[in-house]
Design a protein around this motif. Structure first.
Motif, short mmCIF file in Angstrom:
data_model
loop_
_atom_site.label_atom_id
_atom_site.label_comp_id
_atom_site.label_asym_id
_atom_site.label_seq_id
_atom_site.Cartn_x
_atom_site.Cartn_y
_atom_site.Cartn_z
N ARG A 78 0.80 -1.23 0.00
CA ARG A 78 0.00 0.00 0.00
C ARG A 78 0.83 1.27 0.00
O ARG A 78 0.26 2.36 -0.05
CB ARG A 78 -0.92 0.02 1.23
N GLY A 79 2.13 1.17 0.02
CA GLY A 79 2.96 2.37 0.10
C GLY A 79 3.47 2.90 -1.22
O GLY A 79 4.17 3.91 -1.25
N GLY A 80 3.12 2.25 -2.35
CA GLY A 80 3.61 2.70 -3.64
C GLY A 80 5.10 2.50 -3.82
O GLY A 80 5.74 3.23 -4.60
N ILE A 81 5.67 1.52 -3.12
CA ILE A 81 7.11 1.32 -3.17
C ILE A 81 7.56 0.74 -4.52
O ILE A 81 8.61 1.10 -5.04
CB ILE A 81 7.55 0.39 -2.02
N TRP A 82 6.75 -0.14 -5.10
CA TRP A 82 7.19 -0.80 -6.34
C TRP A 82 7.33 0.19 -7.48
O TRP A 82 8.28 0.10 -8.28
CB TRP A 82 6.22 -1.92 -6.70
N ASP A 83 6.40 1.12 -7.61
CA ASP A 83 6.54 2.14 -8.66
C ASP A 83 7.76 3.02 -8.42
O ASP A 83 8.50 3.36 -9.35
CB ASP A 83 5.27 3.01 -8.71
N SER A 84 7.98 3.39 -7.17
CA SER A 84 9.16 4.19 -6.85
C SER A 84 10.45 3.39 -7.05
O SER A 84 11.48 3.94 -7.42
CB SER A 84 9.08 4.69 -5.41
N PHE A 85 10.38 2.09 -6.79
CA PHE A 85 11.53 1.22 -7.01
C PHE A 85 11.93 1.22 -8.49
O PHE A 85 13.12 1.35 -8.83
CB PHE A 85 11.19 -0.19 -6.55
N LEU A 86 10.95 1.11 -9.37
CA LEU A 86 11.24 1.16 -10.81
C LEU A 86 11.73 2.54 -11.23
O LEU A 86 12.64 2.66 -12.08
CB LEU A 86 10.00 0.77 -11.60
N ASN A 87 11.17 3.59 -10.66
CA ASN A 87 11.63 4.94 -10.98
C ASN A 87 13.08 5.15 -10.57
O ASN A 87 13.86 5.80 -11.29
CB ASN A 87 10.75 5.97 -10.29
N SER A 88 13.47 4.59 -9.43
CA SER A 88 14.86 4.70 -9.00
C SER A 88 15.79 3.98 -9.98
O SER A 88 16.89 4.46 -10.26
CB SER A 88 15.03 4.12 -7.60
N LEU A 89 15.36 2.83 -10.49
CA LEU A 89 16.16 2.14 -11.49
C LEU A 89 16.26 2.95 -12.77
O LEU A 89 17.33 3.05 -13.39
CB LEU A 89 15.57 0.77 -11.79
N TYR A 90 15.15 3.57 -13.21
CA TYR A 90 15.16 4.38 -14.42
C TYR A 90 16.09 5.57 -14.28
O TYR A 90 16.67 6.04 -15.27
CB TYR A 90 13.74 4.89 -14.72
N ILE A 91 16.23 6.08 -13.08
CA ILE A 91 17.08 7.24 -12.85
C ILE A 91 18.53 6.83 -12.65
O ILE A 91 19.46 7.43 -13.22
CB ILE A 91 16.57 8.05 -11.65
N THR A 92 18.77 5.81 -11.83
CA THR A 92 20.12 5.49 -11.38
C THR A 92 20.96 4.83 -12.47
O THR A 92 22.13 5.20 -12.67
CB THR A 92 20.05 4.57 -10.15
N VAL A 93 20.41 3.87 -13.18
CA VAL A 93 21.20 3.13 -14.17
C VAL A 93 21.69 4.05 -15.29
O VAL A 93 22.90 4.07 -15.59
CB VAL A 93 20.40 1.94 -14.71
N PRO A 94 20.84 4.82 -15.98
CA PRO A 94 21.38 5.70 -17.02
C PRO A 94 22.33 6.76 -16.48
O PRO A 94 23.33 7.09 -17.14
CB PRO A 94 20.12 6.35 -17.62
N ALA A 95 22.04 7.32 -15.30
CA ALA A 95 22.92 8.33 -14.74
C ALA A 95 24.30 7.76 -14.44
O ALA A 95 25.33 8.42 -14.65
CB ALA A 95 22.30 8.94 -13.48
N THR A 96 24.35 6.53 -13.96
CA THR A 96 25.64 5.89 -13.67
C THR A 96 26.40 5.57 -14.95
O THR A 96 27.63 5.79 -15.04
CB THR A 96 25.41 4.60 -12.86
N VAL A 97 25.71 5.07 -15.96
CA VAL A 97 26.36 4.75 -17.23
C VAL A 97 26.89 6.00 -17.91
O VAL A 97 28.03 6.03 -18.41
CB VAL A 97 25.38 3.99 -18.15
N LEU A 98 26.11 7.07 -17.91
CA LEU A 98 26.55 8.31 -18.55
C LEU A 98 27.78 8.89 -17.87
O LEU A 98 28.74 9.30 -18.53
CB LEU A 98 25.41 9.34 -18.53
N VAL A 99 27.77 8.92 -16.56
CA VAL A 99 28.92 9.48 -15.82
C VAL A 99 30.16 8.64 -16.07
O VAL A 99 31.26 9.17 -16.30
CB VAL A 99 28.59 9.56 -14.32
N THR A 100 30.04 7.33 -16.04
CA THR A 100 31.20 6.46 -16.24
C THR A 100 31.77 6.61 -17.65
O THR A 100 33.00 6.69 -17.83
CB THR A 100 30.81 5.00 -15.99
N MET A 101 30.92 6.68 -18.66
CA MET A 101 31.39 6.81 -20.03
C MET A 101 32.07 8.15 -20.27
O MET A 101 33.21 8.21 -20.77
CB MET A 101 30.22 6.63 -21.00
N VAL A 102 31.40 9.23 -19.91
CA VAL A 102 31.95 10.57 -20.16
C VAL A 102 33.22 10.78 -19.34
O VAL A 102 34.22 11.33 -19.84
CB VAL A 102 30.89 11.64 -19.84
N ALA A 103 33.21 10.36 -18.08
CA ALA A 103 34.40 10.53 -17.23
C ALA A 103 35.57 9.69 -17.75
O ALA A 103 36.73 10.12 -17.67
CB ALA A 103 34.07 10.15 -15.79
#
Length: 304
Positions: free
Chosen positions: A85-110
């Protein structure tokens, strides 16, 4: 006459007692001290774990350690509320959508930038690197208003940036690049020069040198950067809340966890359960890259 030669009985060679040459004895006090430090470090986490199985009333009446002697008072109601009932699963997927691309972009550009600063000769290289490192001292809070004003009403290929995941990816990439470039540049700059000179003699260009030599030899530094960047973005609250806006459907886990409590601090027992749910993915990432992070410190060495 022939002389008879008698052989003396051979003596058994007994191994010399004591430690071998080149080995060091480890002081047991060091192990005891490390164990004590680990236990002290784990006490808050253990208390949080026990509190996540207790009701708010039980926690207010006694300390968490009393639940160890009375396991019958433990309940799964907090986890049931958070997972269903806490809406955790939707937020869990949103965190994955945010974290994975942000990590890949930083690692590649850096990675590209660190190789350029370390091994490519161009005008203003040191000045640009010092400017990039100097951005480490700039607080994130002073950049929110200028960045939001810059991207307000801006479209990229017909896709609006305001309040989108793409804007958060770009924000985390920009905020994470100064430390990432500083970390990778120091590591890549310490790689053996003879390897790069041999590759240039064989006719390899910069792209070949980077992908065939630098990347395999920099696995420990890249793994460390991935761990740090993933944890920073996964646990981020302020950047996601500012750039995504007040839309609950786009909120990641930290924002949802903060919204579980009321304005007067109620329902905080749900936060303890949700905190352990949010720890699952970071633990998987850390243990998956641990062997590179710990045992890969000798990668890139040149054998004589």
């Amino acid at each position: 006459m022939t002389a008879t030669v008698t052989k003396a009985p051979s003596r058994l060679i007994r191994p010399v007692s004591g430690p071998r040459r080149g080995t060091k004895r480890t002081n047991p006090l060091v192990h005891i001290g490390l164990i004590v430090a680990c236990v002290i470090w784990l006490i808050p986490a253990i208390g949080l774990l026990v509190a996540s199985f207790r009701t708010a009333q039980a926690t207010n009446q006694s300390g968490w350690w009393t639940a160890l002697t009375q396991p019958g008072d433990l309940t799964l109601e907090n986890y049931d509320y958070v997972l269903n009932r806490g809406g955790i699963w939707d937020s869990f997927l949103n965190s994955l959508y945010i974290t994975v691309p942000a990590t890949v972009l930083v690692t590649m550009v850096a990675g590209f930038a660190a190789y350029a600063f370390a091994w490519m000769d161009f005008r203003g290289r040191n000045l640009i690197f010092l400017t990039m490192v100097g951005l480490l001292v700039v607080p994130l809070q002073v950049t929110f208003v200028p960045v939001l004003s810059l991207f307000r009403g801006t479209d990229l290929f017909g896709y609006p940036l305001s309040g989108s995941f793409l804007l958060v990816w770009l924000a985390h990439t920009g905020y994470g690049l100064p430390f990432a470039i500083y970390l990778l540049r120091n590591y890549i700059g310490g790689l053996p020069r003879s390897v790069f000179e041999s590759a240039e003699i064989d006719g390899a260009n910069h792209a070949t040198i980077f992908f065939r030599l630098v990347v395999p030899m920099s696995v420990p530094a890249l793994a460390s950067l991935v761990i740090f960047q993933f944890l920073w973005v996964w646990n981020d609250l302020l950047v996601a809340l500012v750039f995504l806006g007040p839309v609950p459907a786009n909120h990641p886990l930290p924002v949802t966890l903060a919204n579980l409590t009321t304005n007067f601090g109620g329902n905080w027992q749900f936060v303890t359960a949700a905190a352990f749910v949010s720890m699952a993915i970071p633990l998987v990432v850390f243990f998956a890259l641990q062997r590179f992070f710990v045992t890969g410190v000798t990668a890139g060495a040149v054998k004589g």
